[in-house]
Design a protein around this motif. Structure first.
Motif, PDB file in Angstrom:
ATOM      1  N   SER A  37       0.836  -1.183   0.000  1.00 47.05           N
ATOM      2  CA  SER A  37       0.000   0.000   0.000  1.00 47.05           C
ATOM      3  C   SER A  37       0.885   1.252   0.000  1.00 47.05           C
ATOM      4  CB  SER A  37      -0.910   0.012   1.219  1.00 47.05           C
ATOM      5  OG  SER A  37      -1.640   1.225   1.296  1.00 47.05           O
ATOM      6  N   THR A  38       0.476   2.241  -0.801  1.00 48.27           N
ATOM      7  CA  THR A  38       1.199   3.506  -0.825  1.00 48.27           C
ATOM      8  C   THR A  38       0.679   4.481   0.225  1.00 48.27           C
ATOM      9  OG1 THR A  38      -0.343   4.329  -2.514  1.00 48.27           O
ATOM     10  CG2 THR A  38       1.702   3.295  -3.287  1.00 48.27           C
ATOM     11  N   ALA A  39      -0.250   4.022   1.039  1.00 48.57           N
ATOM     12  CA  ALA A  39      -0.813   4.899   2.059  1.00 48.57           C
ATOM     13  C   ALA A  39      -0.018   4.860   3.358  1.00 48.57           C
ATOM     14  CB  ALA A  39      -2.268   4.513   2.347  1.00 48.57           C
ATOM     15  N   ALA A  40       0.834   3.856   3.519  1.00 56.07           N
ATOM     16  CA  ALA A  40       1.588   3.739   4.775  1.00 56.07           C
ATOM     17  C   ALA A  40       2.965   3.176   4.465  1.00 56.07           C
ATOM     18  CB  ALA A  40       0.845   2.837   5.754  1.00 56.07           C
ATOM     19  N   TRP A  41       3.928   3.543   5.314  1.00 51.99           N
ATOM     20  CA  TRP A  41       5.292   3.054   5.179  1.00 51.99           C
ATOM     21  C   TRP A  41       5.463   1.808   6.036  1.00 51.99           C
ATOM     22  CZ3 TRP A  41       9.287   3.718   2.056  1.00 51.99           C
ATOM     23  CH2 TRP A  41      10.541   3.248   2.449  1.00 51.99           C
ATOM     24  N   GLY A  42       5.848   0.707   5.407  1.00 55.41           N
ATOM     25  CA  GLY A  42       5.962  -0.557   6.120  1.00 55.41           C
ATOM     26  C   GLY A  42       7.382  -0.992   6.397  1.00 55.41           C
ATOM     27  N   GLY A  43       8.351  -0.112   6.168  1.00 58.61           N
ATOM     28  CA  GLY A  43       9.743  -0.464   6.396  1.00 58.61           C
ATOM     29  C   GLY A  43      10.518  -0.585   5.096  1.00 58.61           C
ATOM     30  N   PHE A  44      11.831  -0.721   5.224  1.00 60.63           N
ATOM     31  CA  PHE A  44      12.726  -0.779   4.066  1.00 60.63           C
ATOM     32  C   PHE A  44      12.871  -2.213   3.583  1.00 60.63           C
ATOM     33  CE2 PHE A  44      16.856  -1.253   2.065  1.00 60.63           C
ATOM     34  CZ  PHE A  44      16.881  -0.197   1.178  1.00 60.63           C
ATOM     35  N   THR A  45      12.827  -2.404   2.256  1.00 61.12           N
ATOM     36  CA  THR A  45      13.002  -3.731   1.675  1.00 61.12           C
ATOM     37  C   THR A  45      13.465  -3.619   0.228  1.00 61.12           C
ATOM     38  OG1 THR A  45      11.918  -5.852   1.225  1.00 61.12           O
ATOM     39  CG2 THR A  45      10.626  -3.865   0.874  1.00 61.12           C
ATOM     40  N   LEU A  46      14.131  -4.676  -0.224  1.00 60.90           N
ATOM     41  CA  LEU A  46      14.540  -4.789  -1.626  1.00 60.90           C
ATOM     42  C   LEU A  46      13.775  -5.902  -2.340  1.00 60.90           C
ATOM     43  CD1 LEU A  46      18.434  -4.434  -1.261  1.00 60.90           C
ATOM     44  CD2 LEU A  46      16.813  -2.686  -2.023  1.00 60.90           C
ATOM     45  N   ASP A  47      12.704  -6.372  -1.721  1.00 59.68           N
ATOM     46  CA  ASP A  47      11.957  -7.500  -2.283  1.00 59.68           C
ATOM     47  C   ASP A  47      11.344  -7.162  -3.632  1.00 59.68           C
ATOM     48  OD1 ASP A  47      12.623  -8.936  -0.068  1.00 59.68           O
ATOM     49  OD2 ASP A  47      10.698  -8.627   0.964  1.00 59.68           O
ATOM     50  N   TRP A  48      10.930  -5.920  -3.832  1.00 61.30           N
ATOM     51  CA  TRP A  48      10.255  -5.574  -5.092  1.00 61.30           C
ATOM     52  C   TRP A  48      11.238  -5.575  -6.252  1.00 61.30           C
ATOM     53  CZ3 TRP A  48       5.985  -6.715  -3.346  1.00 61.30           C
ATOM     54  CH2 TRP A  48       5.483  -6.229  -2.154  1.00 61.30           C
ATOM     55  N   TYR A  49      12.495  -5.257  -5.989  1.00 62.89           N
ATOM     56  CA  TYR A  49      13.505  -5.338  -7.050  1.00 62.89           C
ATOM     57  C   TYR A  49      13.792  -6.798  -7.396  1.00 62.89           C
ATOM     58  CZ  TYR A  49      14.391  -0.372  -6.362  1.00 62.89           C
ATOM     59  OH  TYR A  49      14.261   0.989  -6.285  1.00 62.89           O
ATOM     60  N   ILE A  50      13.836  -7.645  -6.375  1.00 63.48           N
ATOM     61  CA  ILE A  50      14.047  -9.074  -6.622  1.00 63.48           C
ATOM     62  C   ILE A  50      12.868  -9.659  -7.375  1.00 63.48           C
ATOM     63  CG2 ILE A  50      14.389 -11.310  -5.511  1.00 63.48           C
ATOM     64  CD1 ILE A  50      15.707  -9.837  -3.188  1.00 63.48           C
ATOM     65  N   GLY A 227      -4.286  -0.837 -10.091  1.00 62.72           N
ATOM     66  CA  GLY A 227      -3.547  -0.190  -9.022  1.00 62.72           C
ATOM     67  C   GLY A 227      -2.049  -0.242  -9.275  1.00 62.72           C
ATOM     68  N   LEU A 228      -1.353   0.761  -8.775  1.00 67.20           N
ATOM     69  CA  LEU A 228       0.088   0.845  -8.951  1.00 67.20           C
ATOM     70  C   LEU A 228       0.774  -0.171  -8.054  1.00 67.20           C
ATOM     71  CD1 LEU A 228       2.227   2.539 -10.465  1.00 67.20           C
ATOM     72  CD2 LEU A 228       2.373   3.989  -8.442  1.00 67.20           C
ATOM     73  N   THR A 229       1.553  -1.065  -8.659  1.00 66.17           N
ATOM     74  CA  THR A 229       2.237  -2.111  -7.893  1.00 66.17           C
ATOM     75  C   THR A 229       3.648  -1.659  -7.525  1.00 66.17           C
ATOM     76  OG1 THR A 229       3.085  -3.166  -9.903  1.00 66.17           O
ATOM     77  CG2 THR A 229       0.927  -3.879  -9.107  1.00 66.17           C
ATOM     78  N   PRO A 230       4.202  -2.198  -6.455  1.00 70.49           N
ATOM     79  CA  PRO A 230       5.573  -1.819  -6.067  1.00 70.49           C
ATOM     80  C   PRO A 230       6.616  -2.180  -7.125  1.00 70.49           C
ATOM     81  CG  PRO A 230       4.422  -2.878  -4.238  1.00 70.49           C
ATOM     82  CD  PRO A 230       3.564  -3.055  -5.441  1.00 70.49           C
ATOM     83  N   GLU A 231       6.351  -3.224  -7.912  1.00 66.44           N
ATOM     84  CA  GLU A 231       7.314  -3.574  -8.963  1.00 66.44           C
ATOM     85  C   GLU A 231       7.454  -2.453  -9.986  1.00 66.44           C
ATOM     86  OE1 GLU A 231       5.899  -7.381  -7.205  1.00 66.44           O
ATOM     87  OE2 GLU A 231       4.956  -5.534  -7.907  1.00 66.44           O
ATOM     88  N   ILE A 232       6.356  -1.756 -10.277  1.00 55.84           N
ATOM     89  CA  ILE A 232       6.425  -0.629 -11.211  1.00 55.84           C
ATOM     90  C   ILE A 232       7.265   0.492 -10.621  1.00 55.84           C
ATOM     91  CG2 ILE A 232       5.066   1.118 -12.401  1.00 55.84           C
ATOM     92  CD1 ILE A 232       2.825  -0.853 -12.668  1.00 55.84           C
ATOM     93  N   ASN A 233       7.109   0.742  -9.327  1.00 53.01           N
ATOM     94  CA  ASN A 233       7.951   1.747  -8.670  1.00 53.01           C
ATOM     95  C   ASN A 233       9.431   1.379  -8.765  1.00 53.01           C
ATOM     96  OD1 ASN A 233       5.704   3.233  -7.879  1.00 53.01           O
ATOM     97  ND2 ASN A 233       5.516   2.169  -5.927  1.00 53.01           N
ATOM     98  N   ALA A 234       9.733   0.092  -8.552  1.00 51.03           N
ATOM     99  CA  ALA A 234      11.120  -0.357  -8.638  1.00 51.03           C
ATOM    100  C   ALA A 234      11.655  -0.208 -10.058  1.00 51.03           C
ATOM    101  CB  ALA A 234      11.227  -1.808  -8.178  1.00 51.03           C
ATOM    102  N   LEU A 235      10.831  -0.523 -11.045  1.00 54.91           N
ATOM    103  CA  LEU A 235      11.247  -0.385 -12.438  1.00 54.91           C
ATOM    104  C   LEU A 235      11.523   1.072 -12.782  1.00 54.91           C
ATOM    105  CD1 LEU A 235      11.672  -1.594 -15.253  1.00 54.91           C
ATOM    106  CD2 LEU A 235       9.218  -1.368 -15.648  1.00 54.91           C
ATOM    107  N   PHE A 236      10.660   1.973 -12.346  1.00 56.67           N
ATOM    108  CA  PHE A 236      10.862   3.390 -12.610  1.00 56.67           C
ATOM    109  C   PHE A 236      12.115   3.903 -11.913  1.00 56.67           C
ATOM    110  CE2 PHE A 236       6.127   4.416 -13.532  1.00 56.67           C
ATOM    111  CZ  PHE A 236       6.250   3.745 -14.735  1.00 56.67           C
ATOM    112  N   ALA A 237      12.386   3.415 -10.710  1.00 58.49           N
ATOM    113  CA  ALA A 237      13.590   3.839  -9.985  1.00 58.49           C
ATOM    114  C   ALA A 237      14.851   3.402 -10.732  1.00 58.49           C
ATOM    115  CB  ALA A 237      13.573   3.264  -8.572  1.00 58.49           C
ATOM    116  N   LEU A 238      14.856   2.192 -11.266  1.00 50.48           N
ATOM    117  CA  LEU A 238      16.008   1.715 -12.032  1.00 50.48           C
ATOM    118  C   LEU A 238      16.184   2.499 -13.329  1.00 50.48           C
ATOM    119  CD1 LEU A 238      15.651  -2.156 -11.550  1.00 50.48           C
ATOM    120  CD2 LEU A 238      17.308  -0.626 -10.463  1.00 50.48           C
ATOM    121  N   MET A 239      15.082   2.831 -13.997  1.00 56.44           N
ATOM    122  CA  MET A 239      15.162   3.625 -15.212  1.00 56.44           C
ATOM    123  C   MET A 239      15.704   5.022 -14.911  1.00 56.44           C
ATOM    124  SD  MET A 239      11.557   2.471 -16.989  1.00 56.44           S
ATOM    125  CE  MET A 239      11.668   3.755 -18.227  1.00 56.44           C
TER     126      MET A 239
END
Length: 279
Positions: A37-50, A227-239
């Motif tokens: 969810s983009t409504a709350a911060w759940g902590g730091f992770t690299l799972d979406w990049y994996i 809905g916007l998925t975290p994988e899309i955020n990770a892809l945009f960050a890498l781009m």
């Protein structure tokens, strides 16, 4: 008064930059969010990049978009450069009309161009997919390169080309050894602009796509319905990271080139001074 104006000017620029880059920063930050969810911060992770690289859901469309953009830009660079050189070197009665017609692909709404290409490919019985998308992207990429190269041609001293011809160089050799190097910055700039437009295209890619030929912008657009998925955020960050690295490399190469040119001029000046002193 100048301080007052300068203060408000700086605040205005800061506000514009904040509105431009704050959304980008949010996307990058939430690519490391452990919560979906983009409504709350759940902590730091690299799972979406994996997860992004462990599945072909987004990597295959990304590779398709890169492939189409590279091929389209290469084809448009050849056609656009030759068209600009041809119209600049010759005068004919319909030159103004030709230049106006060449601008049509970027002047008309993209949905009209997409429908026109779909109709033409349908009449010609051409299959939809990556080849059709490449042809469509070449169509609207040509004007971007044509405009940039034509503007550069107007600033080239024609006496340089005439001197090469007077020294016995053929038209082809003059074009390859003098005209192309002088146009290289403009061609490169036009190719970068065309690449961005091709990679970012949604409408034409949507009309000309086929099963198995998914493009990244179309894939992202269709995914947003759920809905916007975290994988899309990770892809945009890498781009974004790739763009920043390319920008840094370009700035570094430009600085090295300017430093080398300055050193070469200084060396040439010293050599000339020594020769004159020796004489």
């Amino acid at each position: 008064m100048k301080r007052y104006t300068g203060l408000w000017g700086k605040l205005y620029i800061a506000l514009i930059l904040l509105l431009l880059y704050l959304p980008i920063g949010v996307v990058v930050a939430y690519s490391f969010n452990a919560s979906k969810s983009t409504a709350a911060w759940g902590g730091f992770t690299l799972d979406w990049y994996i997860s992004l690289f462990s599945s072909s859901e987004y990597t295959d469309p990304l590779l398709n978009s890169l492939l189409v953009a590279v091929i389209s830009v290469a084809g448009a660079a050849v056609i656009g450069t030759l068209a600009a050189v041809g119209t600049a070197s010759r005068s004919f009665r319909t030159k103004g009309a030709f230049e106006s017609v060449a601008m049509i692909p970027i002047m008309i709404p993209e949905i009209i161009l997409g429908l026109a290409l779909l109709s033409i490919f349908g009449l010609m019985d051409l299959p939809m997919g990556l080849p059709a998308i490449v042809l469509g992207h070449i169509t609207f990429c040509i004007p971007y390169i044509y405009l940039v190269v034509r503007g550069r041609l107007r600033g080239i001293d024609k006496s340089v080309l005439e001197a090469a011809r007077d020294l016995g160089a053929s038209s082809l050799r003059t074009f390859l050894t003098i005209t192309v190097p002088l146009l290289a910055p403009a061609i490169g700039g036009g190719c970068l602009l065309a690449f961005a437009m091709s990679f970012d295209d949604v409408i034409i890619s949507f009309f000309l796509s086929a099963p198995g030929a998914d493009m990244l912008p179309v894939k992202v657009y269709s995914s947003l319905k759920l809905g916007l998925t975290p994988e899309i955020n990770a892809l945009f960050a890498l781009m974004l990271l790739a763009i920043l690295l390319l920008l840094a490399a370009g700035l570094g190469a430009g600085a090295i080139y300017r430093r080398a040119s300055s050193a070469g001029r200084k060396t040439a000046g010293k050599d000339g001074l020594e020769d004159s002193t020796a004489v």
